[in-house]
Design a protein around this motif. Structure first.
Motif, PDB file in Angstrom:
ATOM      1  N   ILE A 292       0.858  -1.209   0.000  1.00  0.00           N
ATOM      2  CA  ILE A 292       0.000   0.000   0.000  1.00  0.00           C
ATOM      3  C   ILE A 292       0.881   1.242   0.000  1.00  0.00           C
ATOM      4  O   ILE A 292       0.663   2.183  -0.764  1.00  0.00           O
ATOM      5  N   THR A 293       1.909   1.227   0.854  1.00  0.00           N
ATOM      6  CA  THR A 293       2.811   2.375   0.933  1.00  0.00           C
ATOM      7  C   THR A 293       3.510   2.611  -0.406  1.00  0.00           C
ATOM      8  O   THR A 293       3.584   3.746  -0.888  1.00  0.00           O
ATOM      9  N   ALA A 294       4.025   1.507  -0.976  1.00  0.00           N
ATOM     10  CA  ALA A 294       4.741   1.617  -2.261  1.00  0.00           C
ATOM     11  C   ALA A 294       3.813   2.160  -3.348  1.00  0.00           C
ATOM     12  O   ALA A 294       4.212   3.034  -4.137  1.00  0.00           O
ATOM     13  N   ALA A 295       2.583   1.669  -3.362  1.00  0.00           N
ATOM     14  CA  ALA A 295       1.617   2.124  -4.379  1.00  0.00           C
ATOM     15  C   ALA A 295       1.286   3.594  -4.184  1.00  0.00           C
ATOM     16  O   ALA A 295       1.165   4.348  -5.154  1.00  0.00           O
ATOM     17  N   LYS A 296       1.156   3.993  -2.913  1.00  0.00           N
ATOM     18  CA  LYS A 296       0.840   5.417  -2.628  1.00  0.00           C
ATOM     19  C   LYS A 296       2.010   6.308  -3.062  1.00  0.00           C
ATOM     20  O   LYS A 296       1.808   7.388  -3.630  1.00  0.00           O
ATOM     21  N   VAL A 297       3.231   5.836  -2.812  1.00  0.00           N
ATOM     22  CA  VAL A 297       4.425   6.606  -3.233  1.00  0.00           C
ATOM     23  C   VAL A 297       4.437   6.729  -4.756  1.00  0.00           C
ATOM     24  O   VAL A 297       4.689   7.809  -5.312  1.00  0.00           O
ATOM     25  N   TRP A 298       4.127   5.622  -5.399  1.00  0.00           N
ATOM     26  CA  TRP A 298       4.088   5.604  -6.871  1.00  0.00           C
ATOM     27  C   TRP A 298       3.037   6.590  -7.383  1.00  0.00           C
ATOM     28  O   TRP A 298       3.300   7.388  -8.285  1.00  0.00           O
ATOM     29  N   GLN A 299       1.849   6.544  -6.767  1.00  0.00           N
ATOM     30  CA  GLN A 299       0.757   7.451  -7.147  1.00  0.00           C
ATOM     31  C   GLN A 299       1.180   8.907  -7.013  1.00  0.00           C
ATOM     32  O   GLN A 299       0.927   9.733  -7.890  1.00  0.00           O
ATOM     33  N   THR A 300       1.838   9.216  -5.895  1.00  0.00           N
ATOM     34  CA  THR A 300       2.275  10.589  -5.635  1.00  0.00           C
ATOM     35  C   THR A 300       3.295  11.039  -6.676  1.00  0.00           C
ATOM     36  O   THR A 300       3.223  12.162  -7.181  1.00  0.00           O
ATOM     37  N   ALA A 301       4.205  10.134  -6.980  1.00  0.00           N
ATOM     38  CA  ALA A 301       5.243  10.463  -7.978  1.00  0.00           C
ATOM     39  C   ALA A 301       4.596  10.783  -9.325  1.00  0.00           C
ATOM     40  O   ALA A 301       4.961  11.762  -9.986  1.00  0.00           O
ATOM     41  N   VAL A 302       3.611   9.970  -9.717  1.00  0.00           N
ATOM     42  CA  VAL A 302       2.920  10.202 -10.995  1.00  0.00           C
ATOM     43  C   VAL A 302       2.155  11.519 -10.939  1.00  0.00           C
ATOM     44  O   VAL A 302       2.180  12.305 -11.893  1.00  0.00           O
ATOM     45  N   PHE A 303       1.518  11.765  -9.786  1.00  0.00           N
ATOM     46  CA  PHE A 303       0.753  12.997  -9.626  1.00  0.00           C
ATOM     47  C   PHE A 303       1.659  14.214  -9.786  1.00  0.00           C
ATOM     48  O   PHE A 303       1.310  15.196 -10.454  1.00  0.00           O
ATOM     49  N   LEU A 304       2.848  14.150  -9.200  1.00  0.00           N
ATOM     50  CA  LEU A 304       3.801  15.263  -9.296  1.00  0.00           C
ATOM     51  C   LEU A 304       4.248  15.479 -10.746  1.00  0.00           C
ATOM     52  O   LEU A 304       4.340  16.619 -11.219  1.00  0.00           O
ATOM     53  N   GLN A 305       4.498  14.361 -11.425  1.00  0.00           N
ATOM     54  CA  GLN A 305       4.901  14.478 -12.846  1.00  0.00           C
ATOM     55  C   GLN A 305       3.760  15.068 -13.678  1.00  0.00           C
ATOM     56  O   GLN A 305       3.996  15.902 -14.568  1.00  0.00           O
ATOM     57  N   GLN A 306       2.548  14.628 -13.372  1.00  0.00           N
ATOM     58  CA  GLN A 306       1.397  15.152 -14.099  1.00  0.00           C
ATOM     59  C   GLN A 306       1.210  16.643 -13.829  1.00  0.00           C
ATOM     60  O   GLN A 306       0.901  17.416 -14.755  1.00  0.00           O
ATOM     61  N   THR A 307       1.413  17.048 -12.584  1.00  0.00           N
ATOM     62  CA  THR A 307       1.277  18.465 -12.237  1.00  0.00           C
ATOM     63  C   THR A 307       2.314  19.296 -12.984  1.00  0.00           C
ATOM     64  O   THR A 307       1.994  20.369 -13.514  1.00  0.00           O
ATOM     65  N   ALA A 308       3.530  18.769 -13.048  1.00  0.00           N
ATOM     66  CA  ALA A 308       4.594  19.482 -13.768  1.00  0.00           C
ATOM     67  C   ALA A 308       4.237  19.631 -15.246  1.00  0.00           C
ATOM     68  O   ALA A 308       4.411  20.696 -15.841  1.00  0.00           O
ATOM     69  N   LEU A 309       3.693  18.555 -15.830  1.00  0.00           N
ATOM     70  CA  LEU A 309       3.325  18.616 -17.251  1.00  0.00           C
ATOM     71  C   LEU A 309       2.146  19.555 -17.461  1.00  0.00           C
ATOM     72  O   LEU A 309       2.103  20.325 -18.424  1.00  0.00           O
ATOM     73  N   LYS A 310       1.201  19.516 -16.532  1.00  0.00           N
ATOM     74  CA  LYS A 310       0.033  20.406 -16.640  1.00  0.00           C
ATOM     75  C   LYS A 310       0.485  21.867 -16.639  1.00  0.00           C
ATOM     76  O   LYS A 310      -0.020  22.683 -17.399  1.00  0.00           O
ATOM     77  N   LEU A 311       1.470  22.155 -15.776  1.00  0.00           N
ATOM     78  CA  LEU A 311       1.997  23.525 -15.713  1.00  0.00           C
ATOM     79  C   LEU A 311       2.579  23.924 -17.072  1.00  0.00           C
ATOM     80  O   LEU A 311       2.383  25.039 -17.538  1.00  0.00           O
TER      81      LEU A 311
END
Lengths: 220, 125
Positions: free
Chosen positions: A86-105
């Protein structure tokens, strides 16, 4: 001598008429050329922004796919009640979210820059035509976004930006203003005419996703 | 009495002789003015219509050539279009025109290209 007296006013009228015609045509030509220059320059500068936005689609697609995998991994980890997973998946999700936010910007920055360009060129044209006695320049866009693209899917943080089905219509920009055409040596006359110009981008036949500025209308 | 008559007829003839050169000079001057005015108008009108043809071709509108010829002929009845090239290019358009009246000709060559526009090198012909 009598014939001379008749001739002088006739000649003066002819000279005045020719001078007025030349003045009006040159003024009209100047107004049109200033308009066309700004509208074509605008589209020339919008073109690389459009191409950059579309280039980001690949990355957007990759991140959406990765987000889906991260979401599935979290779902599976929760179903298995596996805290490390669960922790690993949440970390993965956060990492993707950050990359998506950067691309959205990046995507938003391109769109904002395109909107600023449209305003800047309208301002430039207003300054250019001030000498022609133009009081106001109407600057018209034909779409809610500054580039003729729509997001897909709309629910994603990083959608693809695709050209709309009526891209050329949506991408175009139009300027319109009234020019005073009468020369100063004819103070009584009031000759005014609208000058309109519009340009957009069209996709090149030989090269997909490559655009060239296209003049759509120049008032005669 | 006879002497006065002779003097009068002599005076009448000399007046006409004096006025003739002046009249012919005046005629030449006025003709020159008319020709100059027509030439100036022709140059300005052709330049303007060449630009309109350039925009017409760049916009990919039909009948640009016919429209150009009609408009030129409407204001310039004396003279003929000798050469007319309207070409749509990948970057925009090109127009080349030659108009002649007797031994005098006016030539215009214009190009509308977005690359040149971006470099501020066109549209103030």
């Amino acid at each position: 001598m009598v014939s001379l007296l008749i001739l002088i006013p006739l000649l003066l009228t002819l000279m005045t008429a020719v001078a007025a015609a030349v003045f009006i045509l040159k003024r009209k030509s100047l107004a049109q050329s200033l308009c066309v220059r700004q509208v074509v320059k605008l589209q020339t500068e919008l073109k690389p922004r459009l191409e950059r936005l579309i280039k980001h689609n690949r990355e957007a697609r990759r991140l959406r796919a990765e987000k889906q995998r991260a979401d599935q991994a979290l779902k599976a980890a929760l179903a298995a009640n596996n805290p490390p997973a669960i922790t690993a998946a949440k970390v993965w999700q956060t990492a993707v979210f950050l990359q998506q936010t950067a691309l959205k910007l990046k995507q938003q920055k391109i769109l904002v820059s395109a909107a600023n360009l449209r305003r800047a060129h309208a301002r430039e044209l207003r300054a250019d035509v001030r000498s022609l006695g133009v009081m106001d320049v109407q600057s018209q866009a034909f779409y809610s976004r500054p580039l003729g693209v729509y997001p897909s899917p709309t629910t994603s943080l990083t959608p693809d930006y695709l050209p709309t089905p009526t891209f050329q219509w949506h991408q175009q920009h139009r300027f319109r203003f009234k020019v005073i055409l009468n020369p100063r040596f004819l103070p009584g006359a009031s000759i005014q005419q609208f000058t309109t110009c519009a340009a957009s981008l069209r996709e090149e036949r030989q090269k997909e996703k490559q655009w060239q500025p296209q003049l759509l209308a120049v008032s005669p | 009495m006879a002497r006065r008559t002779v003097t009068r007829s002599k005076e009448r003839g000399s007046t006409l002789m004096e006025v003739l050169p002046v009249l012919s000079l005046l005629l030449v001057f006025v003709s020159g003015l008319f020709v100059g005015a027509y030439w100036l108008l022709a140059k300005t009108w052709l330049s303007f219509q060449t630009e309109q043809a350039l925009y017409c071709v760049a916009e990919d509108r039909p009948h640009c050539r016919m429209q150009f010829e009609k408009r030129v002929q409407s204001l310039l009845p004396w003279g003929k279009l000798r050469a007319l090239q309207l070409v749509r290019t990948a970057q925009g358009s090109k127009v080349e025109v030659q108009w002649r009246v007797q031994d005098f000709s006016i030539q215009f060559k214009r190009e509308l290209s977005h690359r040149l526009v971006a470099k501020n090198r066109v549209l103030r012909w």
